[in-house]
Scaffold this active site. Structure first.
Site, PDB file in Angstrom:
ATOM      1  N   THR A  80       0.874  -1.178   0.000  1.00  0.00           N
ATOM      2  CA  THR A  80       0.000   0.000   0.000  1.00  0.00           C
ATOM      3  C   THR A  80       0.908   1.224   0.000  1.00  0.00           C
ATOM      4  O   THR A  80       1.697   1.413   0.915  1.00  0.00           O
ATOM      5  CB  THR A  80      -0.917   0.014   1.238  1.00  0.00           C
ATOM      6  OG1 THR A  80      -0.116  -0.094   2.422  1.00  0.00           O
ATOM      7  CG2 THR A  80      -1.887  -1.148   1.199  1.00  0.00           C
ATOM      8  N   VAL A 132       8.127  -8.465   5.430  1.00  0.00           N
ATOM      9  CA  VAL A 132       6.672  -8.641   5.436  1.00  0.00           C
ATOM     10  C   VAL A 132       6.322  -9.787   6.373  1.00  0.00           C
ATOM     11  O   VAL A 132       7.208 -10.446   6.934  1.00  0.00           O
ATOM     12  CB  VAL A 132       6.126  -8.933   4.021  1.00  0.00           C
ATOM     13  CG1 VAL A 132       6.446  -7.770   3.088  1.00  0.00           C
ATOM     14  CG2 VAL A 132       6.700 -10.234   3.467  1.00  0.00           C
ATOM     15  N   ALA A 164       5.675 -13.146   8.070  1.00  0.00           N
ATOM     16  CA  ALA A 164       6.316 -14.432   7.806  1.00  0.00           C
ATOM     17  C   ALA A 164       5.319 -15.433   7.235  1.00  0.00           C
ATOM     18  O   ALA A 164       4.108 -15.311   7.413  1.00  0.00           O
ATOM     19  CB  ALA A 164       6.920 -14.982   9.097  1.00  0.00           C
ATOM     20  N   ASN A 203      11.090 -13.004  11.089  1.00  0.00           N
ATOM     21  CA  ASN A 203      11.265 -14.205  11.910  1.00  0.00           C
ATOM     22  C   ASN A 203      10.730 -15.401  11.146  1.00  0.00           C
ATOM     23  O   ASN A 203       9.558 -15.763  11.267  1.00  0.00           O
ATOM     24  CB  ASN A 203      10.510 -14.063  13.237  1.00  0.00           C
ATOM     25  CG  ASN A 203      11.293 -13.282  14.266  1.00  0.00           C
ATOM     26  OD1 ASN A 203      12.519 -13.266  14.250  1.00  0.00           O
ATOM     27  ND2 ASN A 203      10.594 -12.626  15.164  1.00  0.00           N
ATOM     28  N   SER A 263      17.336  -8.598  15.710  1.00  0.00           N
ATOM     29  CA  SER A 263      16.787  -8.512  17.061  1.00  0.00           C
ATOM     30  C   SER A 263      16.997  -7.112  17.629  1.00  0.00           C
ATOM     31  O   SER A 263      18.030  -6.489  17.415  1.00  0.00           O
ATOM     32  CB  SER A 263      17.447  -9.531  17.991  1.00  0.00           C
ATOM     33  OG  SER A 263      16.946  -9.388  19.311  1.00  0.00           O
ATOM     34  N   LYS A 301      18.744 -16.855  15.243  1.00  0.00           N
ATOM     35  CA  LYS A 301      17.733 -15.910  15.720  1.00  0.00           C
ATOM     36  C   LYS A 301      16.594 -16.647  16.422  1.00  0.00           C
ATOM     37  O   LYS A 301      16.057 -16.168  17.438  1.00  0.00           O
ATOM     38  CB  LYS A 301      17.188 -15.099  14.546  1.00  0.00           C
ATOM     39  CG  LYS A 301      16.045 -14.128  14.907  1.00  0.00           C
ATOM     40  CD  LYS A 301      16.418 -13.159  16.025  1.00  0.00           C
ATOM     41  CE  LYS A 301      15.474 -11.973  16.137  1.00  0.00           C
ATOM     42  NZ  LYS A 301      14.068 -12.295  16.280  1.00  0.00           N
ATOM     43  N   HIS A 337      17.829 -17.496  19.801  1.00  0.00           N
ATOM     44  CA  HIS A 337      17.856 -16.240  20.564  1.00  0.00           C
ATOM     45  C   HIS A 337      16.481 -15.977  21.168  1.00  0.00           C
ATOM     46  O   HIS A 337      16.348 -15.658  22.356  1.00  0.00           O
ATOM     47  CB  HIS A 337      18.261 -15.086  19.643  1.00  0.00           C
ATOM     48  CG  HIS A 337      17.947 -13.719  20.185  1.00  0.00           C
ATOM     49  ND1 HIS A 337      16.665 -13.178  20.190  1.00  0.00           N
ATOM     50  CD2 HIS A 337      18.745 -12.765  20.731  1.00  0.00           C
ATOM     51  CE1 HIS A 337      16.685 -11.981  20.728  1.00  0.00           C
ATOM     52  NE2 HIS A 337      17.939 -11.707  21.070  1.00  0.00           N
ATOM     53  N   ASN A 338      15.443 -16.114  20.357  1.00  0.00           N
ATOM     54  CA  ASN A 338      14.094 -15.853  20.848  1.00  0.00           C
ATOM     55  C   ASN A 338      13.663 -16.880  21.892  1.00  0.00           C
ATOM     56  O   ASN A 338      12.940 -16.554  22.831  1.00  0.00           O
ATOM     57  CB  ASN A 338      13.102 -15.835  19.691  1.00  0.00           C
ATOM     58  CG  ASN A 338      13.202 -14.567  18.862  1.00  0.00           C
ATOM     59  OD1 ASN A 338      14.225 -13.886  18.878  1.00  0.00           O
ATOM     60  ND2 ASN A 338      12.156 -14.241  18.150  1.00  0.00           N
ATOM     61  N   GLU A 356      15.151 -15.832  25.015  1.00  0.00           N
ATOM     62  CA  GLU A 356      14.359 -14.670  25.448  1.00  0.00           C
ATOM     63  C   GLU A 356      13.104 -15.120  26.201  1.00  0.00           C
ATOM     64  O   GLU A 356      12.749 -14.529  27.238  1.00  0.00           O
ATOM     65  CB  GLU A 356      13.982 -13.843  24.222  1.00  0.00           C
ATOM     66  CG  GLU A 356      13.154 -12.613  24.467  1.00  0.00           C
ATOM     67  CD  GLU A 356      12.735 -11.973  23.161  1.00  0.00           C
ATOM     68  OE1 GLU A 356      11.523 -11.745  22.970  1.00  0.00           O
ATOM     69  OE2 GLU A 356      13.621 -11.716  22.310  1.00  0.00           O
TER      70      GLU A 356
END
Length: 478
Positions: free
Chosen positions: A38, A78, A80, A106, A132, A186, A189-190, A193
């Site tokens: 958009t 955008v 995932a 992600n 991140s 990654k 990592h999450n 977290e």
């Protein structure tokens, strides 16, 4: 329409993360072509922030591709899954051999591997890039974990290293390995977290309901902890959240937030991957299930009706606040150790050659789990790249030894009071399981042989055996 390619990089997808990443790239002196499905978002970005750098606004993907110098590097930011696939499918026919498509969302590592293989057949390079730091990190300097080919990083590296956070002059960005290595790191990592946040939440729960600290007093405790070995972004943020008062009610903000924690899937992916790899990431798993439990409001209500919600009168030994601090520190060490164990196992499984010391280096700044002791993790793996597990590195072994009595007292106090502490308790059980000379798994294997002839090994010699449980109970070699 832009006719002569002058942008050095492009980005499509200008929601909050994409917009901030584009602004960061432009601020660092790179000419960036930007596009959004958009066009209003693209127009808003140029109107509000166009003065921050050299942007090339594009109304279509055709314009975006035409605006970038070859070999083109195009970042996709955008939603995932199907959204990413749709954009890639539209981009590929517009690109030339040697061009680079970067997925900075992600993504599940398996999806990244699939996309990499598909684009490789078209002569294109696909990069799975973990970013991140949230929306602030994307703008001010994230931690960036890049997977993919060396060729792709040669082109992408100067950009990501210029926009990443820096610690001691070192950019928190690196090429961690080929294929899906970036998105795998990654993902883990999450997962860490998840465990880290659950540990902090459990610690607050104990401080409040056993030590009697209201949120503002607990905030002061976390702020103090953030001046020492527990210094981290999440501890700092916890102090900030607990000190906040809700403007509408005057109550502590944490008390007006619904107690159902959501998740986007990366914690679940981490646990599923760990099961496939045979790596026990118990802290991450318990944290993921704790979020799931929090959302089961109907079951929770039924349990309260059946059993009540009153806590038992917990008996507190010693200085609970100091004990909780020590238990939190030790359990955090376990969570990070399990995460790094999974990264090492994943790297071996897929031949990525990920350097754990390099991962610790790029996690020191920008990312959500940045913490003071990541310097110690980096030092541990730099000193011994083949470290069996982080728990046995001298610094962290000392931390656990010094914290152990406090850790046990905290888990016992929580159990007595009926306060759930699944990650604090589960991490202690994991630690105790690792150091036991004999585990009850011997009985499990004997039972498996009894009902399913699954065989067993003996402690007193080599070989694999089966006992004729239904017959004369003689042993035979399998």
């Amino acid at each position: 329409m832009q006719t002569s390619p002058r942008a050095t990089i492009a980005l499509t997808g200008l929601a909050v993360m994409g917009r901030n990443l584009a602004r960061n790239i432009a601020r660092q002196g790179h000419t960036i072509a930007v596009h959004n499905r958009t066009t209003a978002r693209k127009d808003a970005l140029l109107e509000e922030f166009g003065h921050e750098g050299d942007f090339v606004g594009c109304d279509s993907l055709e314009e975006l591709v035409a605006a970038v110098q070859r070999p083109r590097t195009i970042i996709v930011m955008v939603k995932a899954g199907e959204g990413t696939d749709a954009v890639i499918d539209e981009l590929v026919p517009l690109l030339d051999e040697g061009d680079i498509v970067v997925d900075a969302g992600n993504a599940h590592p398996d999806h990244t591997r699939r996309r990499q293989q598909a684009l490789e057949e078209d002569g294109l390079h696909f990069v799975g890039m973990g970013v991140s730091g949230g929306e602030e990190g994307a703008l001010e300097g994230p931690s960036i974990m890049v997977g993919g080919s060396e060729h792709a990083y040669t082109n992408l590296g100067p950009v990501v290293e210029s926009i990443a956070a820096r610690v001691d002059g070192t950019p928190c960005a690196a090429h961690v390995g080929p294929d899906a290595a970036g998105h795998f790191v990654k993902m883990v990592h999450n997962g860490i977290e998840y465990a880290d946040m659950q540990l902090i939440a459990e610690s607050f729960d104990l401080l409040r309901h056993l030590a009697g600290l209201e949120p503002d007093a607990a905030a002061a405790v976390f702020a103090e902890w953030n001046q020492g070995d527990l210094e981290s972004f999440l501890i700092e943020m916890t102090a900030d959240v607990l000190a906040h008062t809700d403007a509408q009610t005057g109550r502590p903000f944490v008390d007006v937030v619904a107690d159902a924690a959501e998740q986007k899937g990366t914690g679940r992916w981490t646990v599923q991957s760990a099961l496939d790899l045979g790596v026990p990431v118990t802290g991450i798993a318990e944290a993921t299930f704790a979020r799931s439990l929090s959302g089961h409001e109907v079951i929770r209500a039924a349990a309260r009706e059946a059993f009540g919600s009153d806590q038992a009168a917990g008996e507190v030994d010693g200085d609970l606040v100091d004990d909780v601090r020590a238990a939190l520190y030790a359990a955090k060490v376990v969570a990070y150790a399990q995460g790094f164990d999974q990264i090492v196992a994943g790297s071996r499984e897929h031949g990525w050659d990920v350097d754990p010391a390099a991962v610790a280096t790029i996690w020191r700044g920008g990312c959500i789990i940045r913490a003071r002791f990541l310097d110690r993790i980096q030092e541990a793996y730099a000193a011994d790249p083949d470290l069996t597990t982080l728990l046995t590195a001298p610094f962290f072994a000392d931390v656990v030894r010094e914290s152990l009595d406090s850790w046990r007292r905290v888990v016992v106090a929580a159990a007595r009071a009926g306060i759930p502490a699944p990650v604090l308790g589960g991490s202690l059980a994991y630690f105790d399981g690792l150091r036991r000379e004999r585990l009850p798994a011997a009985l499990i294997q004997a039972l498996r042989d009894n009902f399913g002839a699954h065989t067993y090994q003996r402690v007193d010699g080599p070989g694999t055996f089966h006992t004729d449980w239904a017959g004369d109970r003689s042993q035979s070699e399998a």
